[in-house]
Design an enzyme around this catalytic site. Sequence first.
Site, PDB file in Angstrom:
ATOM      1  N   ASP A 122       2.242  -7.125   2.398  1.00 19.30           N
ATOM      2  CA  ASP A 122       1.063  -6.323   2.767  1.00 19.30           C
ATOM      3  C   ASP A 122       1.508  -5.055   3.509  1.00 19.30           C
ATOM      4  O   ASP A 122       0.884  -4.634   4.487  1.00 19.30           O
ATOM      5  CB  ASP A 122       0.071  -7.151   3.601  1.00 19.30           C
ATOM      6  CG  ASP A 122      -1.302  -6.471   3.714  1.00 19.30           C
ATOM      7  OD1 ASP A 122      -1.523  -5.442   3.053  1.00 19.30           O
ATOM      8  OD2 ASP A 122      -2.146  -6.981   4.482  1.00 19.30           O
TER       9      ASP A 122
ATOM     10  N   ASN B  52      -6.608   0.815  -2.666  1.00 21.32           N
ATOM     11  CA  ASN B  52      -7.480   1.392  -1.626  1.00 21.32           C
ATOM     12  C   ASN B  52      -6.930   2.708  -1.091  1.00 21.32           C
ATOM     13  O   ASN B  52      -6.703   2.892   0.096  1.00 21.32           O
ATOM     14  CB  ASN B  52      -7.723   0.391  -0.482  1.00 21.32           C
ATOM     15  CG  ASN B  52      -6.458  -0.049   0.213  1.00 21.32           C
ATOM     16  OD1 ASN B  52      -5.379  -0.007  -0.365  1.00 21.32           O
ATOM     17  ND2 ASN B  52      -6.576  -0.461   1.457  1.00 21.32           N
TER      18      ASN B  52
ATOM     19  N   ASP C 110      -9.021  -4.754  -2.440  1.00 19.50           N
ATOM     20  CA  ASP C 110      -8.288  -5.052  -1.206  1.00 19.50           C
ATOM     21  C   ASP C 110      -8.485  -3.996  -0.120  1.00 19.50           C
ATOM     22  O   ASP C 110      -8.624  -2.807  -0.391  1.00 19.50           O
ATOM     23  CB  ASP C 110      -6.793  -5.212  -1.464  1.00 19.50           C
ATOM     24  CG  ASP C 110      -6.067  -5.617  -0.196  1.00 19.50           C
ATOM     25  OD1 ASP C 110      -6.476  -6.609   0.412  1.00 19.50           O
ATOM     26  OD2 ASP C 110      -5.124  -4.914   0.213  1.00 19.50           O
TER      27      ASP C 110
ATOM     28  N   HIS D 179       0.866  -1.181   0.000  1.00 22.47           N
ATOM     29  CA  HIS D 179       0.000   0.000   0.000  1.00 22.47           C
ATOM     30  C   HIS D 179       0.902   1.231   0.000  1.00 22.47           C
ATOM     31  O   HIS D 179       1.666   1.430   0.945  1.00 22.47           O
ATOM     32  CB  HIS D 179      -0.900  -0.007   1.241  1.00 22.47           C
ATOM     33  CG  HIS D 179      -1.806  -1.202   1.293  1.00 22.47           C
ATOM     34  ND1 HIS D 179      -3.061  -1.198   0.738  1.00 22.47           N
ATOM     35  CD2 HIS D 179      -1.625  -2.450   1.795  1.00 22.47           C
ATOM     36  CE1 HIS D 179      -3.636  -2.392   0.912  1.00 22.47           C
ATOM     37  NE2 HIS D 179      -2.778  -3.174   1.551  1.00 22.47           N
ATOM     38  N   LEU D 180       0.825   2.025  -1.064  1.00 23.38           N
ATOM     39  CA  LEU D 180       1.689   3.208  -1.170  1.00 23.38           C
ATOM     40  C   LEU D 180       0.976   4.477  -0.710  1.00 23.38           C
ATOM     41  O   LEU D 180       1.590   5.542  -0.643  1.00 23.38           O
ATOM     42  CB  LEU D 180       2.227   3.350  -2.597  1.00 23.38           C
ATOM     43  CG  LEU D 180       3.136   2.194  -3.069  1.00 23.38           C
ATOM     44  CD1 LEU D 180       3.588   2.413  -4.506  1.00 23.38           C
ATOM     45  CD2 LEU D 180       4.341   2.016  -2.152  1.00 23.38           C
TER      46      LEU D 180
ATOM     47  N   HIS E 102      -2.919 -12.486   1.280  1.00 24.32           N
ATOM     48  CA  HIS E 102      -2.532 -12.640   2.690  1.00 24.32           C
ATOM     49  C   HIS E 102      -3.283 -13.735   3.464  1.00 24.32           C
ATOM     50  O   HIS E 102      -4.035 -13.455   4.396  1.00 24.32           O
ATOM     51  CB  HIS E 102      -2.616 -11.311   3.445  1.00 24.32           C
ATOM     52  CG  HIS E 102      -3.817 -10.437   3.114  1.00 24.32           C
ATOM     53  ND1 HIS E 102      -5.102 -10.885   3.197  1.00 24.32           N
ATOM     54  CD2 HIS E 102      -3.883  -9.144   2.700  1.00 24.32           C
ATOM     55  CE1 HIS E 102      -5.921  -9.901   2.844  1.00 24.32           C
ATOM     56  NE2 HIS E 102      -5.198  -8.843   2.538  1.00 24.32           N
TER      57      HIS E 102
ATOM     58  N   HIS F 215      -9.131 -10.094  -1.217  1.00 26.83           N
ATOM     59  CA  HIS F 215      -8.920 -10.002   0.233  1.00 26.83           C
ATOM     60  C   HIS F 215     -10.048 -10.848   0.820  1.00 26.83           C
ATOM     61  O   HIS F 215     -11.189 -10.408   0.877  1.00 26.83           O
ATOM     62  CB  HIS F 215      -9.003  -8.529   0.655  1.00 26.83           C
ATOM     63  CG  HIS F 215      -9.136  -8.280   2.119  1.00 26.83           C
ATOM     64  ND1 HIS F 215      -8.221  -7.562   2.843  1.00 26.83           N
ATOM     65  CD2 HIS F 215     -10.096  -8.647   3.002  1.00 26.83           C
ATOM     66  CE1 HIS F 215      -8.612  -7.494   4.109  1.00 26.83           C
ATOM     67  NE2 HIS F 215      -9.752  -8.138   4.235  1.00 26.83           N
TER      68      HIS F 215
HETATM   69 ZN   LIG Z   1      -6.077  -7.057   2.319  1.00 23.06          ZN
END
Ligand SMILES: [Zn+2]
Length: 435
Positions: free
Chosen positions: A316, A106, A163, A74-75, A243, A190
């Site tokens: 993650d 997201n 996700d 996640h950036l 995950h 997810h």
């Molecule tokens: Zn997730």
Amino acid sequence: MRSYSDYLHPAKARNLLLQGARVLDPRQNLDRTADLHIKDGIVQVAPARIPDDADIIDLRGHIITPGWFDLHVHLREPGREVAETIESGCHAAMNGGITGVACMPNTDPPIDDAGRVRWVLEKAESLPVDVHVVAAATRGRSGQELVEMSELVELGVRAFSDDGAPIANSAVLRHALEYANMLHARIFQHAEDPQLSAGGAMNEGEWSTRLGLPGIPPVSETIDVMRCIQLARYTGAAVHICHVSTHDSVEWIRWAKQQGLRVTAEVCPHHLLLTEEHCKGFDTDYKMSPPLRSEEDRLACLRGIGDGTLDVLCTDHAPHTWESKAQEFDVAPFGVVGLETVLGLTLTHLVPQILDWNTLLQRVAYSPREILSQAVPAIASGQPANLTVIDPEQKWTVEPAEFLSKSRNTPFKNWPLTGRARGIVNRGFAIIKYT
Ligand SMILES: [Zn+2]
């Protein structure tokens, strides 16, 4: 905070000799000590003579592998640049020895149309890390209307995901799978039943009872893994489970693979190395989704990554500011950072007990790219240099203050590790730390 300037200047990648490392690329049947000459981003294995104008880096005692790829990060950009940006996330990746990442959609707003995909790709263009966008599967990640998948596939997108949340509606998930399949792309799910998980903060079990925290039952994940497998079976489409954290998820994925279904899956270091018991100090750096589970679940995940039921080891990486994580356990956000610790954790705790080097590279370099239909980098003369440089003997302690990520929320702070990334070579950059 350490900066770029601690690294060898990128310009030196123009003409560089990496000398004396063990070079490992099982796909090329390569496992030997060899010099690598890198000129204008192209590699020459064991050049006949040392080019006299090259910058020479002595890497005796080091290991060079194809560049590691993190399939789930996640950036935070756009929307939460205070926790991470595309640039800071890529610097964290580089510091962790990772040359490519798949970033999740997201963000705020979510990455769900061509303009936003293009915006991310443009921001990442000049960085030393390959950024692959996982686009939202549904508009606004609302779980209802599919995005314009074909338009995004034309931009290079090969994976779609909501996700942070599952695609909960089975009819929408079915259509997403069918449509993505037609476009040779894949849905990353997810896996979670939102109703079963609702209000939960940690794994449901003995520890959640003892700590008085609301639980997230393992079946919340497993039930969705089963649903994905059944829809993959019915539609013939490929599905990727994000995950994985429970024993039963691993067992169902193993079964699906035995049936020849197109199911792939990933697991993160925290689910391989930690359990729900770590939540007992109410430290929110142990709070993530899915949550830390039981010892039985942890051992099943280890078996899964060892035998290939779980195809990919990813992090993650989910940066959060200190302020947001400083809240009480049940209200703090889910997520932990991982880009700068995965390599050290892996070498310290998984190699060779769980993974030999060949299998490891399958999980961190080959499979993640194959799942995204990307070319796997080869260490071979004439090929673009895409390399991770590792010091396998370096002893170090995880100091979050030294991260290049903007966030510090790691559950591995102060862990002593053996083995550390020394740098990467990719996209014409050579970023090798001084010792
Ligand atoms: Zn997730």
